[in-house]
Design a protein around this motif. Structure first.
Motif, PDB file in Angstrom:
ATOM      1  N   SER A  77       1.294  10.162  -5.174  1.00 23.84           N
ATOM      2  CA  SER A  77       1.459  11.464  -5.781  1.00 23.84           C
ATOM      3  C   SER A  77       0.084  12.146  -5.824  1.00 23.84           C
ATOM      4  N   ASP A  78       0.006  13.393  -5.444  1.00 23.82           N
ATOM      5  CA  ASP A  78      -1.215  14.186  -5.334  1.00 23.82           C
ATOM      6  C   ASP A  78      -2.079  13.810  -4.122  1.00 23.82           C
ATOM      7  N   GLY A  79      -1.549  12.976  -3.254  1.00 24.12           N
ATOM      8  CA  GLY A  79      -2.262  12.678  -2.010  1.00 24.12           C
ATOM      9  C   GLY A  79      -2.109  13.845  -1.023  1.00 24.12           C
ATOM     10  N   ILE A  80      -2.938  13.816   0.026  1.00 25.19           N
ATOM     11  CA  ILE A  80      -2.952  14.946   0.981  1.00 25.19           C
ATOM     12  C   ILE A  80      -2.754  14.476   2.418  1.00 25.19           C
ATOM     13  N   VAL A  81      -2.014  15.286   3.189  1.00 26.32           N
ATOM     14  CA  VAL A  81      -1.920  15.094   4.641  1.00 26.32           C
ATOM     15  C   VAL A  81      -2.566  16.315   5.282  1.00 26.32           C
ATOM     16  N   THR A  82      -3.530  16.102   6.188  1.00 26.51           N
ATOM     17  CA  THR A  82      -4.102  17.229   6.925  1.00 26.51           C
ATOM     18  C   THR A  82      -3.754  17.073   8.403  1.00 26.51           C
ATOM     19  N   ARG A 105       9.565  23.508   5.677  1.00 22.69           N
ATOM     20  CA  ARG A 105      10.863  23.132   5.102  1.00 22.69           C
ATOM     21  C   ARG A 105      10.755  22.059   4.013  1.00 22.69           C
ATOM     22  N   LEU A 106       9.555  21.615   3.700  1.00 20.39           N
ATOM     23  CA  LEU A 106       9.429  20.637   2.610  1.00 20.39           C
ATOM     24  C   LEU A 106       9.772  21.331   1.298  1.00 20.39           C
ATOM     25  N   PRO A 107      10.657  20.767   0.500  1.00 21.02           N
ATOM     26  CA  PRO A 107      10.961  21.387  -0.784  1.00 21.02           C
ATOM     27  C   PRO A 107       9.690  21.473  -1.628  1.00 21.02           C
ATOM     28  N   SER A 108       9.511  22.565  -2.353  1.00 18.00           N
ATOM     29  CA  SER A 108       8.237  22.742  -3.069  1.00 18.00           C
ATOM     30  C   SER A 108       8.084  21.777  -4.233  1.00 18.00           C
ATOM     31  N   ASN A 109       9.177  21.113  -4.637  1.00 17.85           N
ATOM     32  CA  ASN A 109       8.994  20.073  -5.668  1.00 17.85           C
ATOM     33  C   ASN A 109       8.595  18.725  -5.043  1.00 17.85           C
ATOM     34  N   VAL A 110       8.576  18.658  -3.724  1.00 18.33           N
ATOM     35  CA  VAL A 110       8.136  17.442  -3.022  1.00 18.33           C
ATOM     36  C   VAL A 110       6.669  17.584  -2.596  1.00 18.33           C
ATOM     37  N   ALA A 111       6.312  18.742  -2.102  1.00 21.11           N
ATOM     38  CA  ALA A 111       4.942  18.950  -1.629  1.00 21.11           C
ATOM     39  C   ALA A 111       4.638  20.442  -1.540  1.00 21.11           C
ATOM     40  N   SER A 113       0.821  -1.221   0.000  1.00 22.50           N
ATOM     41  CA  SER A 113       0.000   0.000   0.000  1.00 22.50           C
ATOM     42  C   SER A 113       0.855   1.271   0.000  1.00 22.50           C
ATOM     43  N   HIS A 114       2.168   1.119   0.225  1.00 18.27           N
ATOM     44  CA  HIS A 114       3.014   2.319   0.243  1.00 18.27           C
ATOM     45  C   HIS A 114       2.979   2.982  -1.131  1.00 18.27           C
ATOM     46  N   GLY A 115       2.835   4.278  -1.122  1.00 19.06           N
ATOM     47  CA  GLY A 115       2.779   5.018  -2.386  1.00 19.06           C
ATOM     48  C   GLY A 115       1.399   5.025  -3.015  1.00 19.06           C
ATOM     49  N   THR A 116       0.409   4.425  -2.313  1.00 15.52           N
ATOM     50  CA  THR A 116      -0.957   4.398  -2.869  1.00 15.52           C
ATOM     51  C   THR A 116      -1.953   5.178  -2.004  1.00 15.52           C
ATOM     52  N   ILE A 117      -1.528   5.626  -0.831  1.00 13.61           N
ATOM     53  CA  ILE A 117      -2.475   6.250   0.113  1.00 13.61           C
ATOM     54  C   ILE A 117      -2.900   7.638  -0.406  1.00 13.61           C
ATOM     55  N   ALA A 118      -4.212   7.853  -0.427  1.00 12.52           N
ATOM     56  CA  ALA A 118      -4.730   9.117  -0.988  1.00 12.52           C
ATOM     57  C   ALA A 118      -4.774  10.232   0.052  1.00 12.52           C
ATOM     58  N   ALA A 119      -4.974   9.864   1.329  1.00  8.26           N
ATOM     59  CA  ALA A 119      -5.095  10.900   2.357  1.00  8.26           C
ATOM     60  C   ALA A 119      -4.709  10.352   3.717  1.00  8.26           C
ATOM     61  N   VAL A 120      -4.009  11.183   4.494  1.00  2.71           N
ATOM     62  CA  VAL A 120      -3.712  10.862   5.899  1.00  2.71           C
ATOM     63  C   VAL A 120      -4.178  12.051   6.725  1.00  2.71           C
ATOM     64  N   LEU A 168      -5.324  24.568  10.894  1.00  2.72           N
ATOM     65  CA  LEU A 168      -5.116  23.424  10.001  1.00  2.72           C
ATOM     66  C   LEU A 168      -3.901  23.664   9.108  1.00  2.72           C
ATOM     67  N   ILE A 169      -3.060  22.646   9.046  1.00  4.48           N
ATOM     68  CA  ILE A 169      -1.927  22.665   8.125  1.00  4.48           C
ATOM     69  C   ILE A 169      -2.129  21.478   7.188  1.00  4.48           C
ATOM     70  N   ALA A 170      -2.013  21.712   5.900  1.00  8.16           N
ATOM     71  CA  ALA A 170      -2.189  20.602   4.959  1.00  8.16           C
ATOM     72  C   ALA A 170      -1.060  20.608   3.953  1.00  8.16           C
ATOM     73  N   VAL A 171      -0.764  19.415   3.464  1.00  5.84           N
ATOM     74  CA  VAL A 171       0.342  19.238   2.532  1.00  5.84           C
ATOM     75  C   VAL A 171      -0.135  18.363   1.384  1.00  5.84           C
ATOM     76  N   ASN A 172       0.088  18.824   0.187  1.00  3.07           N
ATOM     77  CA  ASN A 172      -0.299  18.067  -1.009  1.00  3.07           C
ATOM     78  C   ASN A 172       0.991  17.556  -1.665  1.00  3.07           C
ATOM     79  N   LYS A 173       1.109  16.230  -1.724  1.00  5.46           N
ATOM     80  CA  LYS A 173       2.348  15.664  -2.281  1.00  5.46           C
ATOM     81  C   LYS A 173       2.363  15.859  -3.797  1.00  5.46           C
ATOM     82  N   ARG A 174       3.507  16.229  -4.342  1.00  3.45           N
ATOM     83  CA  ARG A 174       3.629  16.429  -5.802  1.00  3.45           C
ATOM     84  C   ARG A 174       3.585  15.098  -6.535  1.00  3.45           C
TER      85      ARG A 174
END
Ligand code: SAM
Length: 194
Positions: free
Chosen positions: A138-143, A166-172, A97-104, A188-194
Motif C-alpha cells: 500500500s502506497d507503493g509506486i509503479v513507474t 482504467r484502474l479504479p481510483s480506490n485501488v490506485a 515479499s508479495h505486498g511488501t514491494i515499495a517500487a517497481v 512517464l506514467i506512474a501509479v501510486n497504490k492506495r
C-alpha cells in the motif's frame, strides 16, 4: 530552470517513497541505471530484484553494481537477478515479499546499444503491470517510461495509458508526466497504490 527528464522524474517519485530496508524491483534492468538507483535507495537492509530477458543486460547490470560496490558496498541492497520476463513477477518474487514491494520501475523499449529486435511487448508489459500492482505494498509506486517513437512503441504506450486510466481510483492513483511540445518523445506514467 527546466523540468526534469522523464527518467529523472521517475527516480524522483520513487525516491520520495522508498525507505532504507525496503524491497524494490527493476522490471527492465537493461544497463542497470535504475537497478543501481533502487539498490541505493533500499540500502543494505533492503532487497532489490532485477528482471531482464537478455543475459547481456543482466551482465551489464551486474557489472555496474559490482563497480559501484567497490566504493559503496555497504550502501547497496543485495540484488537478485532474474533472467526471465517481468510478466513472471508474481512467480519469480518469493510469496513472502508479495505486498511488501515499495517500487517497481519499468523503462520500456530495447537495450541501448543492443538489437532493437529484442523489445518489450504490449501483452507482456500489461501482464507485468498487473503483477506489479499485486506485489506492491500500500502506497507503493509503479513507474513506466514509454517510448512512442519506435516501432510498436505507440501501441504499447497507449496500452499502458489505458491500463492506468482504467484502474479504479480506490485501488490506485495514476499520473502522466509528458512534454507535449516534443512529438513522439518518451513520457512517464506512474501509479501510486492506495
Ligand atoms: N533501465 C535500463 C537502463 O537503465 O539501462 C534500460 C531498459 S531498456 C530500455 C529495456 C530492457 O527491457 C531491455 O534490456 C530488454 O531486454 C528488456 N526487456 C524486454 N522485454 C522484457 C520482458 N518481457 N521482461 C523483462 N525485460 C524485458
Amino acid at each position: 530552470m527546466g523540468f526534469m527528464s522523464v527518467l529523472s522524474q521517475a527516480q524522483q517519485w520513487v525516491k520520495e517513497r522508498v525507505r532504507a530496508g525496503d524491497a524494490v524491483v527493476d522490471a527492465t534492468a537493461g544497463n542497470g541505471a535504475d537497478t543501481l538507483f533502487l539498490a541505493r535507495a533500499a540500502g543494505p537492509g533492503g532487497i532489490a530484484f532485477a528482471f531482464d530477458i537478455q543475459a547481456e543486460a543482466l551482465d551489464n547490470t551486474r557489472s555496474r553494481l559490482r563497480k559501484a560496490e567497490e566504493s559503496e558496498a555497504d550502501r547497496l541492497a543485495p540484488t537478485t537477478f532474474i533472467h526471465a520476463g517481468h510478466e513472471t513477477m508474481c512467480e519469480a518474487i518469493p510469496s513472502e515479499s508479495h505486498g511488501t514491494i515499495a517500487a517497481v520501475m519499468f523503462n520500456l523499449g530495447y537495450l541501448p546499444g543492443a538489437s532493437s529486435a529484442v523489445i518489450t511487448r504490449t501483452a507482456t508489459t500489461v501482464a507485468a503491470l498487473d503483477s506489479a500492482l499485486r506485489v506492491l505494498r500500500s502506497d507503493g509506486i509503479v513507474t513506466v517510461v514509454v517510448y512512442p517513437g519506435h516501432e510498436g512503441g505507440q501501441e504499447e504506450a497507449d496500452a499502458v495509458l489505458a491500463w492506468a486510466t482504467r484502474l479504479p481510483s480506490n485501488v490506485a492513483q495514476a499520473v502522466v508526466y509528458d512534454f507535449p511540445q516534443k512529438k513522439k518523445a518518451p513520457y512517464l506514467i506512474a501509479v501510486n497504490k492506495r
